[in-house]
Design an enzyme around this catalytic site. Structure first.
Site, PDB file in Angstrom:
ATOM      1  N   CYS A 164       0.883  -1.164  -0.137  1.00 53.30           N
ATOM      2  CA  CYS A 164       0.154   0.123   0.049  1.00 53.30           C
ATOM      3  C   CYS A 164       1.048   1.131   0.060  1.00 53.30           C
ATOM      4  O   CYS A 164       1.421   1.470   0.822  1.00 53.30           O
ATOM      5  CB  CYS A 164      -0.867  -0.031   1.334  1.00 53.30           C
ATOM      6  SG  CYS A 164      -2.140   1.156   1.389  1.00 53.30           S
ATOM      7  N   CYS A 195       2.035  33.639 -17.078  1.00 56.28           N
ATOM      8  CA  CYS A 195       0.943  32.905 -16.165  1.00 56.28           C
ATOM      9  C   CYS A 195       1.304  31.501 -16.085  1.00 56.28           C
ATOM     10  O   CYS A 195       1.529  30.734 -17.091  1.00 56.28           O
ATOM     11  CB  CYS A 195      -0.494  32.979 -16.851  1.00 56.28           C
ATOM     12  SG  CYS A 195      -1.745  32.043 -15.921  1.00 56.28           S
TER      13      CYS A 195
END
Length: 341
Positions: A164, A195
């Site tokens: 996991c 930007c």
């Protein structure tokens, strides 16, 4: 027993049950330092990759550092690799070492990337984790010692192994597993081209780019916010920090991509965005990057391809502040058209 007290006891019981699953540190934000409380240090073997704490903080995003070097856990179902099943190899986000392959990835349902086995016997190492009153087996990157997640015995037959792993601890290299063996340490590049929404998006499309993060750099204010940067008074530029695999894409290729996605002749602006925060700049991380950028700038300046002189500033990389989360992957969240080059 009063209703409020019974409710409080029930809530606490649920909290403890969840903590037994993934660790209370995620909920409370209380994460142990590197090594956890078990032995005071994780580095039990010689590492191929050794970096200082500051170097890891510089290389990784705050979330990656929290997970990999403070034993944190990302929220379930939030990681980018949870439902990712492309063919390729999952590598360590810190050092680029191969960890898991797509063939062993499966959907476990817990909300984190799950694997039945590592890419090789020496890809990961294990350490007993006694934190929070539980006995678990921690999974570490063998090459650098970073925390990856835990291994459980509730996986598919025949091994029943369930690795996991946090998405934040992983990068991904498309292709065959053998192509990722001996992976180079990921490198970092920083660019400002107006930007940062569009700049980040453009670099994410380049093969070999492992990650791109929007942020602020080149200024004087400590840990500025977007609102502060927008005043044009902090000295920061809207920038993008790119993490890339130099085996797949060269720094020079990224520099040329940088010039291709904006107008480098505009001074302190880009399209409709005006201000020093929108300046064109390359922030080099070492002398090799500096010389490569200089070479490309000289070549483009003498090519006759621009009607005006290049306004791009070349300067050493400095502190980089990750922008607020709503700025990250803006195009993926909202679609193109939010800003123009």
């Amino acid at each position: 027993m009063p209703l409020k007290i019974r409710a409080a006891i029930l809530a606490f019981a649920i909290l403890v049950s969840y903590g037994a699953w993934k660790g209370l540190g995620t909920l409370f934000g209380a994460v142990p330092g590197p090594g956890g409380p078990a032995d005071g240090g994780r580095r039990t073997v010689d590492r191929k990759i050794e970096r200082t704490e500051n170097e890891w903080r510089e290389t990784l995003s705050p979330e990656q550092y929290r997970v990999m070097w403070q034993c944190g856990t990302e929220p379930p179902f939030s990681g980018r690799f949870n439902t990712h099943f492309d063919k390729g190899t999952y590598v360590c986000a810190g050092c680029g070492a191969p960890l898991f392959t797509w063939e062993t990835k499966y959907e476990h349902g817990w909300g984190w990337p799950s694997f039945t086995a590592p890419a090789s016997e020496d890809a990961v190492e294990f350490k007993e984790d006694l934190s929070f009153g539980m006995r678990r087996t921690e999974v570490l990157c063998s090459s650098c010692g970073a925390h990856l997640g835990h291994v459980f015995d509730d996986g598919p037959a025949p091994s029943l192994d369930h690795f996991c792993i946090n998405s934040a601890a992983l990068g991904f290299v498309p292709g065959k597993a053998s192509e990722a063996r001996g992976a180079a340490v990921p490198a970092t590049a920083t660019f400002a081209a107006g930007c940062f929404w569009g700049v980040e998006h453009e670099f994410r499309q380049v093969k070999g780019v492992l990650d791109a993060v929007s942020g602020y750099t080149g200024g004087t204010t400590k840990s500025p916010t977007y609102a502060q940067v927008c005043t044009d008074g902090t000295g920061h530029a809207e920038a993008v920090r790119v993490t890339f695999d130099p085996r797949i894409v060269s720094y020079e290729t990224l520099v040329r991509r940088f010039f291709a996605i904006h107008d480098p002749t505009q001074v302190d602006r880009q399209g409709p965005d005006i201000g020093t925060q929108y300046r064109s700049a390359i922030f080099f991380h070492d002398e090799a990057q500096k010389e490569t950028a200089r070479k490309v700038i000289a070549e483009l300046s003498s090519s006759g391809g621009y009607s005006r002189s290049l306004a791009t500033v070349l300067m050493p990389a400095s502190e980089f502040t990750r922008a607020e989360e709503y700025h990250q992957r803006y195009y993926e969240k909202h679609g193109k058209g939010a800003c123009a080059f």
